[in-house]
Design a protein around this motif. Structure first.
Motif, PDB file in Angstrom:
ATOM      1  N   ASP A 167      14.018   6.439   7.057  1.00 16.21           N
ATOM      2  CA  ASP A 167      15.048   7.433   6.769  1.00 16.21           C
ATOM      3  C   ASP A 167      14.714   8.121   5.452  1.00 16.21           C
ATOM      4  N   ARG A 178      15.941   1.669  16.568  1.00 13.39           N
ATOM      5  CA  ARG A 178      16.566   2.571  15.603  1.00 13.39           C
ATOM      6  C   ARG A 178      16.786   1.879  14.262  1.00 13.39           C
ATOM      7  N   ARG A 179      17.225   0.627  14.276  1.00 15.31           N
ATOM      8  CA  ARG A 179      17.454  -0.100  13.023  1.00 15.31           C
ATOM      9  C   ARG A 179      16.171  -0.189  12.205  1.00 15.31           C
ATOM     10  N   LYS A 180      15.068  -0.475  12.869  1.00 14.36           N
ATOM     11  CA  LYS A 180      13.791  -0.583  12.163  1.00 14.36           C
ATOM     12  C   LYS A 180      13.386   0.751  11.553  1.00 14.36           C
ATOM     13  N   LYS A 204      18.804  10.783  16.522  1.00 12.02           N
ATOM     14  CA  LYS A 204      19.577   9.609  16.902  1.00 12.02           C
ATOM     15  C   LYS A 204      19.831   9.662  18.407  1.00 12.02           C
ATOM     16  N   VAL A 259      15.374   3.340  10.712  1.00 11.33           N
ATOM     17  CA  VAL A 259      16.267   3.717   9.613  1.00 11.33           C
ATOM     18  C   VAL A 259      15.894   2.964   8.340  1.00 11.33           C
ATOM     19  N   ALA A 260      15.595   1.682   8.474  1.00 12.38           N
ATOM     20  CA  ALA A 260      15.261   0.864   7.306  1.00 12.38           C
ATOM     21  C   ALA A 260      13.976   1.321   6.635  1.00 12.38           C
ATOM     22  N   CYS A 310      17.466  10.589   9.930  1.00 15.37           N
ATOM     23  CA  CYS A 310      17.977   9.727  11.001  1.00 15.37           C
ATOM     24  C   CYS A 310      19.416  10.050  11.383  1.00 15.37           C
ATOM     25  N   GLU A 366      18.663  -0.044  20.209  1.00 15.10           N
ATOM     26  CA  GLU A 366      19.358  -0.253  18.937  1.00 15.10           C
ATOM     27  C   GLU A 366      18.432  -0.894  17.910  1.00 15.10           C
ATOM     28  N   GLU A 367      17.624  -1.857  18.365  1.00 10.09           N
ATOM     29  CA  GLU A 367      16.686  -2.518  17.446  1.00 10.09           C
ATOM     30  C   GLU A 367      15.635  -1.533  16.939  1.00 10.09           C
TER      31      GLU A 367
END
Length: 297
Positions: free
Chosen positions: A277, A269-271, A106, A273-274, A102, A266-267
């Motif tokens: 990744d 990507r956050r999901k 990006k 990465v969590a 990640c 952004e949301e």
């Protein structure tokens, strides 16, 4: 098996981790018995789908390998079901997805979605089984509805002449369909960042890592219900459509475009990465190693 013995250089490993149930996994299980060490096998779809279905002997060999492993790692619910059907008890199966870098995948630049027209992207093999022909059919249907949608296909052909055949089938779409030769892995994030929707219309995928890569770049996705994507794609990440149905694929793509405002980059990507990744995935695999060696906790 001989390669495993040679690779050990006369030492005994603490654990053997094989990718694919057969032949690699079966060799690892045999070697593990020789040196009295635990074995972990990661399965990836083809090894528990096409190989067991080919003939009863291969099915028996795949089952023998998986049943002999201390732990079996599966990448999706579809693969878990196939492993279960091969006789592996649930308590020895661990679901861990494939990992994505990640930091490489990006958001790049500040492209405004839909500016200058909507851009669809496909990255993968130019192969009928990947749904490329269906996608081209869907583009005909989409262009009947609106003229501000284009498609870029990036990849290579597994069989000589396949790409040319798909280009021939897109002659009526020459103004909105572009074929691009296979690109280096590190170039793909920038290509994804230039797109608005990523499309993966496969007939079967045990996981669909390219979907995760697109989502890590903040790009919503449209994929088929073909095994792995069902575990990845949820409402705020994109849409799932039926396999081999160009009409449903076109409707799914148009629905994402019509409701584009609800997809928060952004949301997304956050999901990703969590959950995906590779550093976090590696931690989970290390946990499986500890279980297999009896050192968990």
């Amino acid at each position: 098996l001989g390669a495993l013995r040679r690779a050990a250089h006369g030492t005994t490993p603490d654990l053997i981790h094989a990718h694919l149930a057969y032949p690699d996994g079966l060799a690892a299980v045999e070697y593990g018995r020789e040196v009295n060490r635990p074995v972990v096998i990661s399965v990836h779809g083809h090894d528990v789908r096409e190989i067991p279905d080919a003939n009863p002997l291969w099915r028996a060999l795949v089952a023998q390998a998986l049943q002999g492993a201390e732990r079996v790692i599966v990448s999706s619910g579809d693969v878990r079901e196939r492993v279960r059907d091969l006789g592996v008890p649930d308590e020895r199966v661990r679901a861990i997805p494939q990992g994505v870098d990640c930091e490489l995948f990006k958001q790049i630049g500040d492209r405004v979605s839909g500016a200058g027209g909507w851009r669809l992207l496909y990255v993968g093999r130019f192969d009928e089984r990947k749904g490329v022909g269906v996608l081209l059919e869907a583009m005909h249907a989409i262009r009947e509805r609106r003229d501000d949608v284009s498609l870029r296909l990036v990849g290579s052909s597994p069989v000589s002449g396949t790409a040319a055949e798909f280009r021939d089938r897109s002659r009526n779409l020459v103004d909105c369909v572009e074929f691009v030769d296979e690109q280096p892995h590190e170039a793909i994030p920038a290509i994804m960042a230039e797109s608005d929707v990523f499309v993966l219309p496969s007939f079967y995928d045990s996981f669909g890592i390219v979907l995760v890569e697109a989502l890590a770049c903040g790009v919503p996705v449209v994929a088929t219900r073909c095994g792995g994507p069902e575990d990845i794609v949820e409402e705020r990440l994109g849409r799932l459509v039926e396999v081999g149905d160009a009409g449903d694929l076109a409707r799914g793509i148009l629905a994402v475009l019509d409701g584009y405002a609800k997809y928060d980059r952004e949301e997304m990507r956050r999901k990703v990465v969590a959950a995906y990744d590779y550093r976090r995935v590696a931690e989970r695999i290390y946990g499986v190693y500890r279980e297999a060696m009896g050192t968990d906790g």
